[in-house]
Design an enzyme around this catalytic site. Structure first.
Site, PDB file in Angstrom:
ATOM      1  N   TYR A  11       0.824  -1.217   0.000  1.00  0.00           N
ATOM      2  CA  TYR A  11       0.000   0.000   0.000  1.00  0.00           C
ATOM      3  C   TYR A  11       0.858   1.266   0.000  1.00  0.00           C
ATOM      4  O   TYR A  11       0.785   2.088  -0.931  1.00  0.00           O
ATOM      5  CB  TYR A  11      -0.945  -0.058   1.214  1.00  0.00           C
ATOM      6  CG  TYR A  11      -1.570   1.261   1.585  1.00  0.00           C
ATOM      7  CD1 TYR A  11      -2.154   2.078   0.606  1.00  0.00           C
ATOM      8  CD2 TYR A  11      -1.585   1.693   2.908  1.00  0.00           C
ATOM      9  CE1 TYR A  11      -2.727   3.294   0.960  1.00  0.00           C
ATOM     10  CE2 TYR A  11      -2.156   2.898   3.263  1.00  0.00           C
ATOM     11  CZ  TYR A  11      -2.719   3.704   2.287  1.00  0.00           C
ATOM     12  OH  TYR A  11      -3.275   4.902   2.634  1.00  0.00           O
ATOM     13  N   ALA A  75       7.372  -5.244   5.437  1.00  0.00           N
ATOM     14  CA  ALA A  75       7.167  -5.651   6.835  1.00  0.00           C
ATOM     15  C   ALA A  75       5.790  -6.262   6.997  1.00  0.00           C
ATOM     16  O   ALA A  75       4.899  -6.024   6.184  1.00  0.00           O
ATOM     17  CB  ALA A  75       7.279  -4.426   7.753  1.00  0.00           C
ATOM     18  N   SER A 117       7.478   3.368  12.928  1.00  0.00           N
ATOM     19  CA  SER A 117       6.074   3.522  13.312  1.00  0.00           C
ATOM     20  C   SER A 117       5.916   4.231  14.650  1.00  0.00           C
ATOM     21  O   SER A 117       6.765   4.105  15.542  1.00  0.00           O
ATOM     22  CB  SER A 117       5.472   2.122  13.428  1.00  0.00           C
ATOM     23  OG  SER A 117       4.230   2.192  14.054  1.00  0.00           O
ATOM     24  N   TYR A 141       4.437  -5.644  17.081  1.00  0.00           N
ATOM     25  CA  TYR A 141       4.738  -4.877  15.870  1.00  0.00           C
ATOM     26  C   TYR A 141       5.639  -3.683  16.211  1.00  0.00           C
ATOM     27  O   TYR A 141       6.687  -3.477  15.595  1.00  0.00           O
ATOM     28  CB  TYR A 141       3.425  -4.408  15.223  1.00  0.00           C
ATOM     29  CG  TYR A 141       3.630  -3.410  14.133  1.00  0.00           C
ATOM     30  CD1 TYR A 141       4.100  -3.807  12.888  1.00  0.00           C
ATOM     31  CD2 TYR A 141       3.380  -2.052  14.342  1.00  0.00           C
ATOM     32  CE1 TYR A 141       4.318  -2.878  11.885  1.00  0.00           C
ATOM     33  CE2 TYR A 141       3.587  -1.124  13.347  1.00  0.00           C
ATOM     34  CZ  TYR A 141       4.052  -1.541  12.128  1.00  0.00           C
ATOM     35  OH  TYR A 141       4.274  -0.613  11.139  1.00  0.00           O
ATOM     36  N   LYS A 145       9.712  -2.840  15.220  1.00  0.00           N
ATOM     37  CA  LYS A 145      10.186  -1.616  14.555  1.00  0.00           C
ATOM     38  C   LYS A 145      11.263  -0.930  15.401  1.00  0.00           C
ATOM     39  O   LYS A 145      12.256  -0.420  14.879  1.00  0.00           O
ATOM     40  CB  LYS A 145       9.010  -0.663  14.308  1.00  0.00           C
ATOM     41  CG  LYS A 145       8.035  -1.154  13.251  1.00  0.00           C
ATOM     42  CD  LYS A 145       8.651  -1.057  11.875  1.00  0.00           C
ATOM     43  CE  LYS A 145       7.768  -1.610  10.781  1.00  0.00           C
ATOM     44  NZ  LYS A 145       8.354  -1.525   9.448  1.00  0.00           N
ATOM     45  N   ASN A 170      -0.931   7.236  11.701  1.00  0.00           N
ATOM     46  CA  ASN A 170      -1.869   6.366  10.961  1.00  0.00           C
ATOM     47  C   ASN A 170      -2.034   6.798   9.509  1.00  0.00           C
ATOM     48  O   ASN A 170      -2.781   7.736   9.216  1.00  0.00           O
ATOM     49  CB  ASN A 170      -3.209   6.319  11.689  1.00  0.00           C
ATOM     50  CG  ASN A 170      -3.108   5.512  12.963  1.00  0.00           C
ATOM     51  OD1 ASN A 170      -2.271   5.797  13.824  1.00  0.00           O
ATOM     52  ND2 ASN A 170      -3.912   4.474  13.067  1.00  0.00           N
ATOM     53  N   ASP A 283      -3.733  -2.068  21.712  1.00  0.00           N
ATOM     54  CA  ASP A 283      -4.145  -0.739  21.245  1.00  0.00           C
ATOM     55  C   ASP A 283      -3.894   0.336  22.297  1.00  0.00           C
ATOM     56  O   ASP A 283      -4.554   0.351  23.338  1.00  0.00           O
ATOM     57  CB  ASP A 283      -5.654  -0.730  20.938  1.00  0.00           C
ATOM     58  CG  ASP A 283      -5.956  -0.962  19.481  1.00  0.00           C
ATOM     59  OD1 ASP A 283      -5.030  -0.859  18.643  1.00  0.00           O
ATOM     60  OD2 ASP A 283      -7.128  -1.235  19.166  1.00  0.00           O
TER      61      ASP A 283
HETATM   62  N1  UFG Z   1     -10.307  -0.058  14.832  1.00  0.00           N
HETATM   63  C1  UFG Z   1     -11.597  -0.449  15.087  1.00  0.00           C
HETATM   64  N2  UFG Z   1     -12.143  -1.357  14.263  1.00  0.00           N
HETATM   65  C2  UFG Z   1     -11.488  -1.923  13.212  1.00  0.00           C
HETATM   66  C3  UFG Z   1     -10.153  -1.499  12.969  1.00  0.00           C
HETATM   67  C4  UFG Z   1      -9.601  -0.560  13.801  1.00  0.00           C
HETATM   68  O1  UFG Z   1     -12.234   0.019  16.039  1.00  0.00           O
HETATM   69  O2  UFG Z   1     -12.044  -2.780  12.525  1.00  0.00           O
HETATM   70  C5  UFG Z   1      -9.706   0.942  15.723  1.00  0.00           C
HETATM   71  C6  UFG Z   1      -8.478   0.413  16.435  1.00  0.00           C
HETATM   72  O3  UFG Z   1      -8.838  -0.256  17.611  1.00  0.00           O
HETATM   73  C7  UFG Z   1      -7.693   1.705  16.677  1.00  0.00           C
HETATM   74  C8  UFG Z   1      -8.049   2.581  15.475  1.00  0.00           C
HETATM   75  O4  UFG Z   1      -9.238   2.028  14.940  1.00  0.00           O
HETATM   76  O5  UFG Z   1      -8.159   2.321  17.826  1.00  0.00           O
HETATM   77  C9  UFG Z   1      -6.997   2.584  14.397  1.00  0.00           C
HETATM   78  O6  UFG Z   1      -6.663   1.231  14.115  1.00  0.00           O
HETATM   79  P1  UFG Z   1      -5.803   0.787  12.867  1.00  0.00           P
HETATM   80  O7  UFG Z   1      -5.759  -0.696  12.867  1.00  0.00           O
HETATM   81  O8  UFG Z   1      -6.293   1.467  11.634  1.00  0.00           O
HETATM   82  O9  UFG Z   1      -4.374   1.409  13.168  1.00  0.00           O
HETATM   83  P2  UFG Z   1      -3.416   1.230  14.421  1.00  0.00           P
HETATM   84  O10 UFG Z   1      -3.478   2.513  15.198  1.00  0.00           O
HETATM   85  O11 UFG Z   1      -3.632  -0.013  15.153  1.00  0.00           O
HETATM   86  O12 UFG Z   1      -2.035   1.067  13.694  1.00  0.00           O
HETATM   87  C10 UFG Z   1      -1.666   1.913  12.655  1.00  0.00           C
HETATM   88  C11 UFG Z   1      -0.760   1.172  11.712  1.00  0.00           C
HETATM   89  C12 UFG Z   1       0.486   0.812  12.418  1.00  0.00           C
HETATM   90  C13 UFG Z   1       1.093   2.026  13.070  1.00  0.00           C
HETATM   91  C14 UFG Z   1       0.109   2.751  13.932  1.00  0.00           C
HETATM   92  C15 UFG Z   1       0.710   4.033  14.436  1.00  0.00           C
HETATM   93  O13 UFG Z   1      -1.417   0.019  11.222  1.00  0.00           O
HETATM   94  O14 UFG Z   1       1.369   0.317  11.463  1.00  0.00           O
HETATM   95  O15 UFG Z   1      -1.026   3.042  13.169  1.00  0.00           O
HETATM   96  O16 UFG Z   1      -0.226   4.838  15.059  1.00  0.00           O
HETATM   97  F1  UFG Z   1       2.101   1.649  13.865  1.00  0.00           F
END
Ligand code: UFG
Length: 327
Positions: A11, A75, A117, A141, A145, A170, A283
């Site tokens: 992506y 990754a 990250s 994860y 990193k 994000n 999270d």
């Molecule tokens: N979330 C939901 N439902 C879903 C998916 C996500 O509620 O189906 C919530 C997650 O719990 C979180 C938020 O949306 O609170 C963002 O989640 P993401 O999975 O989109 O992103 P993350 O914050 O977990 O992680 C992302 C990248 C990582 C990076 C991180 C840095 O995937 O690679 O941001 O902030 F490290």
């Protein structure tokens, strides 16, 4: 310059490759296609299907194309999966990365831009997060990193390898040509778009009892094109530093999961049903960046500061490519 982009069919990698080509670089993409798509690589770039643990492919690629710099994006990236299969994450994100570094050193390729990250910070005590905040990942994860960032420091001290690590917050959105097609999607905005398109029934909201205003997690969403430009700036600044450097990249604004859903309803006009579920392991409640250092040292600026612009670009791309890269 000739740039090797690992994970360049993924992506973010595909859009970084697009920007590199647009700014006049020769690009070689190395990707094992475990998550990426060959059709996501611009035709101007050389594409090689291969794995980072394969010394021979790495060696031949660095030699044959006269690579000057490596942008290392390949990754495993799902925070959720990292808490289920830690070995896979440490293997792919750390061990295979060491293989790449050793091959680079052997071939005299001494510069790397590394895709790190915000997950390296864990649960920060102070918001916005600056680069000198404590590093204490709360998921595998983020740990993987952070370990690699530290390894880069030692390769700098011992071998003189120059590196800049980009701590993304994000990343979301799309360019006109390329967008997110991870299978399955695990990130919030691509999942919301699938719900808006009717490809999923609802969005599972992971936790509504965090210590935030509406109880859902807060994140700092940044447009993938702003991240792609950060790579070009980092590339141009590699020679400016004698030791390894790290920079945060975020918008500086935090949005809760429910605020993102609300904005997506406005952009798409779709209902986007939600279902509250238990918290997802690993999270942190709130991550918002200070990117002042990148602004000051690299001259980085946000071109797409609004969440609406980010969601809209993701929506437009996915509406045009409802089955992602299967066309
Ligand atoms: N979330 C939901 N439902 C879903 C998916 C996500 O509620 O189906 C919530 C997650 O719990 C979180 C938020 O949306 O609170 C963002 O989640 P993401 O999975 O989109 O992103 P993350 O914050 O977990 O992680 C992302 C990248 C990582 C990076 C991180 C840095 O995937 O690679 O941001 O902030 F490290």
């Amino acid at each position: 310059m000739t740039v090797l982009v690992t994970g360049g069919a993924g992506y973010i990698g595909s859009i970084v490759t697009e920007e590199l080509v647009n700014s006049g670089n020769h690009v070689v993409v190395l990707d094992n296609l475990s998550q990426g798509h060959q059709t996501a690589v611009v035709p101007e770039a050389v594409f090689i299907k291969g794995d980072l643990c394969d010394q021979e492919i790495l060696h031949n690629t660095l030699q044959k194309y006269g690579v000057d710099v490596v942008m290392h994006l390949a990754a495993d990236k799902s925070v959720e999966n990292s808490m289920i299969e830690p070995g896979k994450f440490f293997w792919n994100n750390v061990a295979c990365g060491i293989n790449l570094l050793d091959c680079m050193v052997k071939n005299g390729v001494m510069s790397m831009v590394f895709s790190s990250s915000a997950a390296v910070y864990g649960q920060p005590k102070e918001i916005p997060i600056t680069e000198d905040a404590p590093l204490d990942p709360v998921n595998v994860y983020g740990e993987s990193k952070l370990i690699f960032e530290r390894i880069l420091r030692w390769y700098g001290e011992i071998h003189g390898l120059k590196s800049i690590s980009l701590r993304y917050f994000n990343v979301a959105g799309a360019s006109k040509r390329f967008g997110s097609d991870c299978r399955p999607e695990t990130n919030l905005i691509p999942i919301i778009i699938e719900v808006a398109l009717g490809q999923r029934k609802y969005l599972s909201v992971f936790g509504d009892d965090y210590d935030t205003e509406d109880g859902t997690c807060i994140r700092d969403y940044i447009h993938v094109l702003d991240i792609a430009r950060a790579h070009i700036l980092a590339l141009n600044h590699l020679d400016a530093y004698t030791s390894t450097k790290v920079f945060n990249f975020g918008s500086g604004d935090g949005y809760s999961v429910l605020e993102v859903v609300e904005e997506a309803r406005k952009v798409t006009g779709a209902t986007i049903p939600i279902d509250f579920c238990p918290r997802r392991p690993g999270d942190p409640p709130k991550l918002v960046a200070s990117s002042d250092l990148a602004k000051k040292n690299l001259g980085w600026r946000l071109e797409y500061p609004r969440l609406e612009q980010i969601i809209k670009s993701a929506w437009l791309w996915r509406k045009e490519h409802p089955t992602g890269y299967d066309y």
